[in-house]
Design an enzyme around this catalytic site. Structure first.
Site, short mmCIF file in Angstrom:
data_model
loop_
_atom_site.label_atom_id
_atom_site.label_comp_id
_atom_site.label_asym_id
_atom_site.label_seq_id
_atom_site.Cartn_x
_atom_site.Cartn_y
_atom_site.Cartn_z
N GLU A 207 -5.58 -30.01 41.44
CA GLU A 207 -4.96 -28.85 40.76
C GLU A 207 -4.67 -27.75 41.80
O GLU A 207 -5.10 -26.60 41.64
CB GLU A 207 -5.81 -28.37 39.59
N GLU A 330 -7.05 -36.94 35.10
CA GLU A 330 -7.87 -36.16 34.16
C GLU A 330 -7.17 -36.17 32.82
O GLU A 330 -6.01 -35.72 32.73
CB GLU A 330 -8.06 -34.71 34.64
O1 AHR Z 1 -12.49 -31.51 33.86
C1 AHR Z 1 -12.71 -30.15 33.90
C2 AHR Z 1 -11.74 -29.41 34.81
O2 AHR Z 1 -10.46 -29.50 34.27
C3 AHR Z 1 -11.57 -29.95 36.20
O3 AHR Z 1 -12.57 -29.49 37.06
C4 AHR Z 1 -10.24 -29.41 36.59
O4 AHR Z 1 -9.58 -30.22 37.54
C5 AHR Z 1 -9.49 -29.30 35.28
O5 AHR Z 1 -8.89 -28.09 35.13
#
Ligand code: AHR
Length: 527
Positions: A207, A330
């Site tokens: 991110e 994710e």
């Molecule tokens: O999964 C939780 C968080 O969500 C992670 O650390 C981040 O990459 C995303 O914003």
């Protein structure tokens, strides 16, 4: 105007039609259930569904690592080299293909040298993203790699671009993967690991548009090329480099990064979290909700299809051969934290709704597996949409765990073309399809189907025509369902949502008829 088109005659005809439909349905001539049909071309396999779509994610966040997986060698909780046996045993059964670590946002403030050498000498840092708690670095590189051995899974290391240097990342790669004589390889040996590890998956930043450094796409593309240049392949270990992608619908980021750095990457990531309300400030509860939040969660989850399709279309422009993978590293449902928990720990319950968000998302990822070859649900234990919840020495398997168990049949299987004509599930004027599915054929030739009925109240009958196969026997059939849309497993009732054997089907020649109760997912094998 003809007699037949006169408005009063039309109204009378409509009344008569409705009346006859009503009467027929009572006499059994018109089925009351919505009908769904599916056609599978078993002799036209498409592409392999990479098992790496079924990856997991374990960040240093809340009790995901500390307490959930790691309890330390001296704990009363039975453990192997510090990792709790009950959790490892349950996760091992899922045949997890890869495990992403150490973050997430945590990764861009993690310095790997903090986590090597004698544990008592390791520094204490502050986990600034997740609750401002102390990070004692008990789990570092060697411990994490031991966990991957216990789980028989591949490591996916997420490296620090935001607050680290290209040198730091290059040295981590060398420390882990160089088998020859160098100061770093010898340091690894001194720390107990003689042989170099195989570590294929490396994320270069996480991110980077947000917690990973708040960068612009063009700036990140430059940095990506710089960091990727110095991350080398040592001793036969070939790195698979994953660029930080955007989340949801920022297609501009994907376009810039792929255009400017695509030639140096193996994958670019996409993050998408299902927020039931669509509002990050108030996401909605993970338990004790009604059909409104059930429907909203499922509908938001289905948006993954559009995000994957559109990011993939942009990638097609620069990479029509689909060499670069889209790594959905994710995903999952993100609700409000449970009351009376540290909001930075992202602890939530996990209901049958969440299990169906998992099954329908996995169907979407499978469908796009010509481009999506890696994915990681967030996160494995105690955080967000977890497989396992722990409380002291107790643990339970969540409904989502069981979906990942069902979907093992698709690991590395060939995706089969599936045409689905599904009824609608309508709630307060909004519609989503009532049925979602994946069909695949494994190496032994068995056809596996996973089918979800998203409808909160109505059972669904699904007629499946299997073309191009002489399969005539059911080899496996299990179902996950529940008595309420918000049904969860608790430490007092850990099997409220648990798999049962599924018997409500008929197989005649090449036609399989499935009768799925409301809010359920099945796995069935035909051979
Ligand atoms: O999964 C939780 C968080 O969500 C992670 O650390 C981040 O990459 C995303 O914003």
């Amino acid at each position: 105007m003809s007699f037949f088109n006169h408005p009063r005659i039309i109204t009378m005809r409509m009344v008569l039609l409705s009346l006859s439909l009503f009467l027929f349905s009572f006499s059994g001539m018109i089925p009351l259930k919505a009908q769904n049909t599916m056609t599978i071309n078993a002799d036209q396999p498409q592409n392999k569904i990479s098992r790496h779509i079924y990856g997991q994610f374990s960040e240093h966040l809340g009790t995901g690592m500390y307490g959930g997986l790691w309890v330390g060698e001296d704990s009363d909780i039975p453990n192997t080299d510090g990792f709790r046996d009950d959790v490892v045993e349950a996760l091992k059964a899922l045949e997890i293909p890869n495990l992403r670590w150490p973050g997430g946002c945590f990764a861009d403030e993690y310095h790997w040298r903090d986590g090597i050498g004698p544990r008592e000498d390791r520094p204490t840092r502050i986990n600034t993203h997740w609750g401002m708690v102390e990070e004692h670095n008990e789990v570092g590189t060697h411990e994490f790699m031991r966990l991957t051995e216990l789980l028989d899974t591949e490591p996916y290391i997420s490296a620090n671009v935001g607050s680290g240097t290209p040198e730091e990342m290059a040295h981590w790669v060398e420390y882990m993967t160089y088998d020859g004589n160098s100061t770093l390889a010898n340091l690894r040996r001194e720390n107990g690991q003689e042989k170099a590890w195989d570590v294929k998956f490396w994320g270069i930043g996480n991110e980077s548009w947000g917690c990973g450094g708040n960068m612009e796409a063009g700036y990140y593309a430059d940095l990506y090329r710089r960091y990727a240049t110095f991350a080398k392949d040592y001793s036969g270990n070939e790195l698979y480099k994953i660029a930080s992608g955007f989340s949801d619908d920022n297609y501009g980021w994907t376009e810039t990064v792929v255009e400017q750095a695509g030639w140096m990457m193996d994958a670019i990531s996409l993050h998408y979290y299902t927020i039931p309300t669509g509002n990050w400030e108030q996401k909605g509860p993970s338990k004790d909700f009604g059909e409104g939040m059930y429907f909203a969660g499922l509908k938001q989850g289905l948006a993954m299809d559009e995000y994957v399709s559109r990011h993939s279309t942009i990638m097609d422009k620069y990479d029509p051969e689909k060499r670069i993978s889209l790594a959905v590293d994710e995903w999952g449902i993100w609700t409000d934290p449970l009351p009376d928990t540290n909001p930075g720990f992202l602890q939530q319950q996990n209901s049958v709704r969440d299990a169906l968000i998992a099954s329908t998302t996995l169907d979407i990822l499978n469908k796009h597996s010509d481009r999506v070859r890696l994915a990681n649900i967030a996160q494995t234990v105690n955080v967000l949409q977890a497989m396992i919840l722990t409380d002291g020495n107790r643990m339970l398997k969540t409904p989502t765990y069981h979906v990942f168990d069902f979907y093992r049949v698709h690991h590395d299987a060939m995706l089969l073309p599936l045409h689905l004509d599904a009824a609608n599930y309508t709630y307060e004027g909004e519609h989503i399809p009532a049925i979602s599915a994946t069909a695949s054929r494994d190496e032994a030739g068995t056809i596996h189907l996973t089918v979800t009925n998203l409808h909160a109240t109505d059972p669904q009958e699904v007629t499946v025509n299997i073309l191009g196969s002489d399969a005539d026997e059911i080899s496996e059939s299990r179902i996950l369902s529940a008595d309420a849309v918000d049904a969860v497993n608790t430490f007092d009732n850990p099997d409220r949502v648990a798999p049962q054997s599924f018997e409500d089907y008929t197989l005649n020649d090449d036609e399989l008829t499935l009768r799925l109760p409301s809010k359920s997912v099945i796995v069935i094998g035909v051979e």
